[in-house]
Design an enzyme around this catalytic site. Structure first.
Site, PDB file in Angstrom:
ATOM      1  N   HIS A 542      33.850  57.387   7.873  1.00 22.55           N
ATOM      2  CA  HIS A 542      34.911  57.619   8.853  1.00 22.55           C
ATOM      3  C   HIS A 542      36.016  58.485   8.255  1.00 22.55           C
ATOM      4  CE1 HIS A 542      33.018  54.042  10.844  1.00 22.55           C
ATOM      5  NE2 HIS A 542      33.256  54.800  11.901  1.00 22.55           N
ATOM      6  N   HIS A 546      33.484  63.446   9.872  1.00 23.15           N
ATOM      7  CA  HIS A 546      32.906  62.751  11.026  1.00 23.15           C
ATOM      8  C   HIS A 546      33.624  63.175  12.304  1.00 23.15           C
ATOM      9  CE1 HIS A 546      31.579  59.645  13.792  1.00 23.15           C
ATOM     10  NE2 HIS A 546      32.811  59.188  13.896  1.00 23.15           N
ATOM     11  N   HIS A 582      39.659  60.563  17.525  1.00 23.45           N
ATOM     12  CA  HIS A 582      39.081  59.280  17.957  1.00 23.45           C
ATOM     13  C   HIS A 582      38.976  58.250  16.839  1.00 23.45           C
ATOM     14  CE1 HIS A 582      35.336  60.581  16.041  1.00 23.45           C
ATOM     15  NE2 HIS A 582      34.888  59.359  16.217  1.00 23.45           N
ATOM     16  N   ASP A 583      38.984  58.659  15.566  1.00 28.99           N
ATOM     17  CA  ASP A 583      38.950  57.710  14.435  1.00 28.99           C
ATOM     18  C   ASP A 583      40.127  57.924  13.489  1.00 28.99           C
ATOM     19  OD1 ASP A 583      36.843  55.976  14.884  1.00 28.99           O
ATOM     20  OD2 ASP A 583      35.339  57.363  14.099  1.00 28.99           O
ATOM     21  N   ASP A 712      29.990  60.325  19.511  1.00 30.94           N
ATOM     22  CA  ASP A 712      30.437  59.480  18.398  1.00 30.94           C
ATOM     23  C   ASP A 712      29.269  58.949  17.567  1.00 30.94           C
ATOM     24  OD1 ASP A 712      32.202  58.069  16.784  1.00 30.94           O
ATOM     25  OD2 ASP A 712      32.188  56.315  18.084  1.00 30.94           O
TER      26      ASP A 712
END
Length: 815
Positions: A542, A546, A582-583, A712
């Protein structure tokens, strides 16, 4: 942005926005030469105008008349050649306000600043000025709806197909002709043709505003009696939303009128005459509606539309005044009306009588809402099943009892899994990824550790150059970024683990994100650098690579034809931003780990969607805390709210606890209905139904959620070598979590991910079987992605072969 001297304006306009800067000392007010009398003026004086005839400077639109402002023309030419000068001189002669720019970057800024009526783009030299891209960029802005865009073609291109150019957004084409008279004539034809038509369409906004605010219920149908428009008051009257009415026939309700009256109404309007009178319906108590049905004739005198005006009437035949709630701009009255009884069928009569009868559904007063059935849809379903049970056989009744028990649960779309002792990897994945609550220690006591997450990086690493030139090795790694087989690891190595910033700059430029957000390129660069610095480079999986991989997958999906038809430019921008963040600030541990450890984030978000809530919140905190990197600073409030809500919704959709709910809703609400429509014989009506279904807001939201979910977890759908590398990284991250859990005496969320005993092939096969196959099958049915499914099958076979050889690692042993 373009330098000031590249933009010229033909009349004084203090503070005009030129290419991103204030225009100071740049405007050139050109005086009309004395010899200008050789050309006729655009608005000739006509003191002898016949009575009732509209002057040329005014526009007559039905009974509406309005004066036209000075027309504004934007000239975008690669160089100031004879054609450019002819159009500029023609603008002077016609009395138009002319803006001239010779730089590509300044065109869109100039247009957004002045909202020109006519835009003339030089399409002769794409290398100097990409008219095609400029036209699409202008059309992407909301203010271009009524703009006329003309493309100037070379003489040798006069026979080229025009449909591609029209599809790109051009209104008409002009074959190069540097004659002043030719350019002048073209401008006048535009003024009294396309521009005047667009002015009339623009005036429709005021008419629709009046209709929307009218207290009378107004409905417009076509000659086929299908509803084309219904105002909010009509929605309130019939208890249905506009989207439920448009394109539908209104059904025929039981009426208190004699059939002779219905025949009278129909025979009256068919002859082109309006009908007005009281219309009664029986709906618990007798109600009267003051209804007027007006036929509207179109070209050739044929009736093209019917306008129905409905006003609630009291028992004495007097029209009732609208209640105060209908005079409010709030949606309270509309929401209240939705609680009324809905129509029981969708089939309808084509007569005007049926249209009038529907109005009778409205209660005599909104004060009687307390008497309306307020059952939720699920309650109505349960009641229907109970009624069916009374006349059913014992086996059927027992089966219906079981169905009722299922319907009473809250997680209707989430499957229930039974433990599979023979496959610990499945159990661990289901428990570790689908659990959002606390895992319990022996004694049923929660572990609350005082561990805090790492703070946002206070300094940004060495940034990439702000120059347009990208280092050759990075440019080479970015060459095929629009291909599914794009190698993110090659870009990661070339950029020294800063793949996100470089990839996002290229993708955002391709989608015109700076233009949409109205932010300078430097602001976007700085924002991307801040975002990338906030990802933890120490995380095996992560990290920002990514995020770049998910961004690239999202971009690939956005480029598919079906997705392009469903989403608009704001959706695209939201999807790209959501993929990039998103992360954000991911600690390299699962939400279950944070809950068990009693982390600050778990406490803050009440153990629910901990990581995803943090990612979304952190994205906006980083963006809004510094104007220099605030990409949303110049957005209108309404656009910002829409963008923010969409980004948050998409980021939260990546939470795995709602995985099956999102997939099942998408299948049942989008894929299956769409498949049924596509299996019908292709007609205009079917195509319209498909388009309408895909434009439903909730369906669009489901498409966006599925898109980022598939992006994802797309690693198993990548080429084999990329798939193996991603598998190695995620396994390493899970191994580290298991080791920390054991070291801190926390519950082990995924025991199978023990470095000494874990079988990576089994873990990959379990993830593909339980999470990916159904989701990608649904996504493929919607978008058509055979390449992805091919990679998925190929990668599954690879892991299966390793497992059959009892290999626990990533690759087979050397032969």
């Amino acid at each position: 942005m373009g330098c000031a001297p590249s933009v010229h304006i033909s009349s004084e306009a203090p503070g005009s926005y030129l290419g991103g800067q204030e225009a100071k000392g740049v405007q050139e007010p050109w005086a009309r030469p004395e010899s200008a009398g050789a050309l006729p003026p655009a608005f000739p004086a006509d003191p002898g105008l016949p009575p009732g005839q509209t002057p040329l400077s005014e526009v007559q639109f039905g009974p509406m008349r309005f004066r036209t402002d000075q027309l504004q023309v934007l000239l975008a030419f690669g160089k100031k050649d004879s054609q450019c000068k002819a159009f500029r001189r023609a603008c002077e002669e016609a009395g138009f306000r002319c803006t001239l720019t010779t730089e590509m970057k300044a065109v869109l800024a100039a247009f957004l600043s002045a909202n020109h009526d006519i835009v003339i783009l030089d399409h002769r030299s794409p290398r100097q000025l990409d008219a095609w891209a400029l036209c699409r960029a202008i059309r992407a802005s909301k203010v271009s709806e009524n703009t006329v865009i003309v493309g100037v073609l070379r003489r040798r291109d006069r026979e080229r197909p025009v449909l591609p150019l029209l599809a790109a957004g051009f209104t008409r084409l002009f074959v190069e002709n540097p004659s002043l008279m030719a350019c002048y004539t073209e401008l006048l034809q535009l003024q009294f043709g396309e521009v005047r038509s667009q002015l009339k369409l623009r005036a429709c906004n005021s008419i629709f505003t009046a209709l929307e605010k009218a207290q009378d219920a107004i409905e417009i149908t076509g000659e086929d009696h299908l509803v084309q428009y219904a105002n909010p008051a009509f929605e309130t009257t019939v208890g249905c939303e506009s989207r439920e009415l448009i394109g539908k026939e209104l059904e025929k309700l039981p009426t208190a009128q004699k059939p002779e009256l219905l025949n009278t109404i129909n025979s009256c309007i068919k002859t082109g005459r309006a009908w007005q009178g009281l219309y009664c319906v029986k709906n618990g108590d007798q109600q009267q509606q003051d209804v007027k049905v007006i036929p509207v004739s179109g070209q050739g005198g044929k009736i093209r539309h019917y306008v129905s005006i409905i006003r609630l009437s009291d028992g004495n035949g007097e029209a009732e005044k609208a209640p105060p709630s209908m005079q409010s701009d709030s949606n309270t009255d509309i929401q209240a009306a939705k609680l009324r009884e809905r129509r029981k069928s969708s089939a309808g009569s084509r007569s005007a009588g049926s249209r009038a009868s529907v109005a009778g559904q409205r209660r005599h007063s909104l004060a009687r809402i307390s008497a309306v059935d307020m059952e939720a849809p699920i309650t109505k379903v349960i009641n229907i099943i109970r009624a069916a049970q009374e006349e059913s056989s014992e086996p059927v009744s027992e089966a219906l009892d079981w169905a009722l028990e299922i319907l009473r649960t809250t997680e209707l779309y989430s499957p229930q899994f039974e433990a599979k002792d023979e496959d610990p990897h499945v159990n661990d994945l289901l428990g570790g990824l689908l659990s959002d609550g606390l895992r319990r220690l022996p004694g049923n006591e929660c572990v609350l550790a005082a561990r805090s997450l790492a703070r946002v990086a206070s300094s940004i690493p060495a940034t990439m150059s702000l120059q347009d030139d990208v280092p050759p090795q990075i440019a080479e790694a970015l060459e095929n970024e629009d291909s599914w087989d794009f190698d993110i690891f090659e870009l990661e190595a070339a950029t020294q683990k800063r793949a996100l910033s470089y990839l996002a700059m290229k993708i955002f430029a391709r989608f015109g994100i700076c233009e949409l957000l109205k932010c300078p390129e430097a602001t976007l660069r700085l924002w991307l650098q801040v975002v990338e610095a906030t990802y933890h480079a120490s995380n095996p999986y992560h990290n920002s690579s990514h995020a770049a991989d998910v961004l690239q997958a999202t971009t690939y999906f956005l480029s598919q034809e079906r997705v392009k038809r469903v989403l608009d430019s704001v959706d695209e921008a939201a999807a790209l931003i959501a993929a990039a963040v998103h992360d954000l600030d991911h600690p390299g541990r699962t939400s279950s780990f944070l809950c068990n450890a009693g982390s600050e984030l778990a406490v803050l978000y009440n153990d629910m969607a901990v990581l995803e809530s943090h990612h979304a919140s952190m994205a906006f905190q980083l963006t809004l805390r510094d104007d220099k990197s605030n990409i949303f600073k110049n957005l209108e409030r309404s656009v910002y709210r829409t963008l923010r809500q969409t980004i948050i919704d998409m980021v939260l959709a990546t939470e795995m606890t709602k995985h099956f709910e999102h997939v099942n809703k998408f299948v049942n609400s989008v894929v299956k209905p769409l498949t049924e429509l596509e299996e019908r014989e292709e007609t205009e009506a079917v195509r319209a139904d498909i388009s309408a279904m895909l434009r439903v807001p909730e369906n669009r939201s489901m498409v966006k959620r599925m898109m980022i979910k598939c992006a994802d977890v797309s690693n198993p759908c990548r080429p084999l070598q990329q798939c193996i590398q991603w598998a190695e990284r995620i396994s390493e991250e899970y191994f580290c979590q298991t080791e920390e859990e054991k070291r801190r005496n926390l519950p082990v969320v995924m025991p199978a991910f023990d470095r000494s005993t874990c079988s990576i092939p089994k873990a990959q096969m379990s993830f593909i079987n339980y999470f990916l196959i159904d989701m990608y099958d649904a996504w493929d049915n919607f978008v058509d992605l055979p390449v992805l499914l091919h990679h998925l099958d190929n990668n599954f076979r690879y892991w299966k072969e390793l497992d059959d050889m009892s290999v626990r690692g990533l690759r087979p042993p050397p032969s």
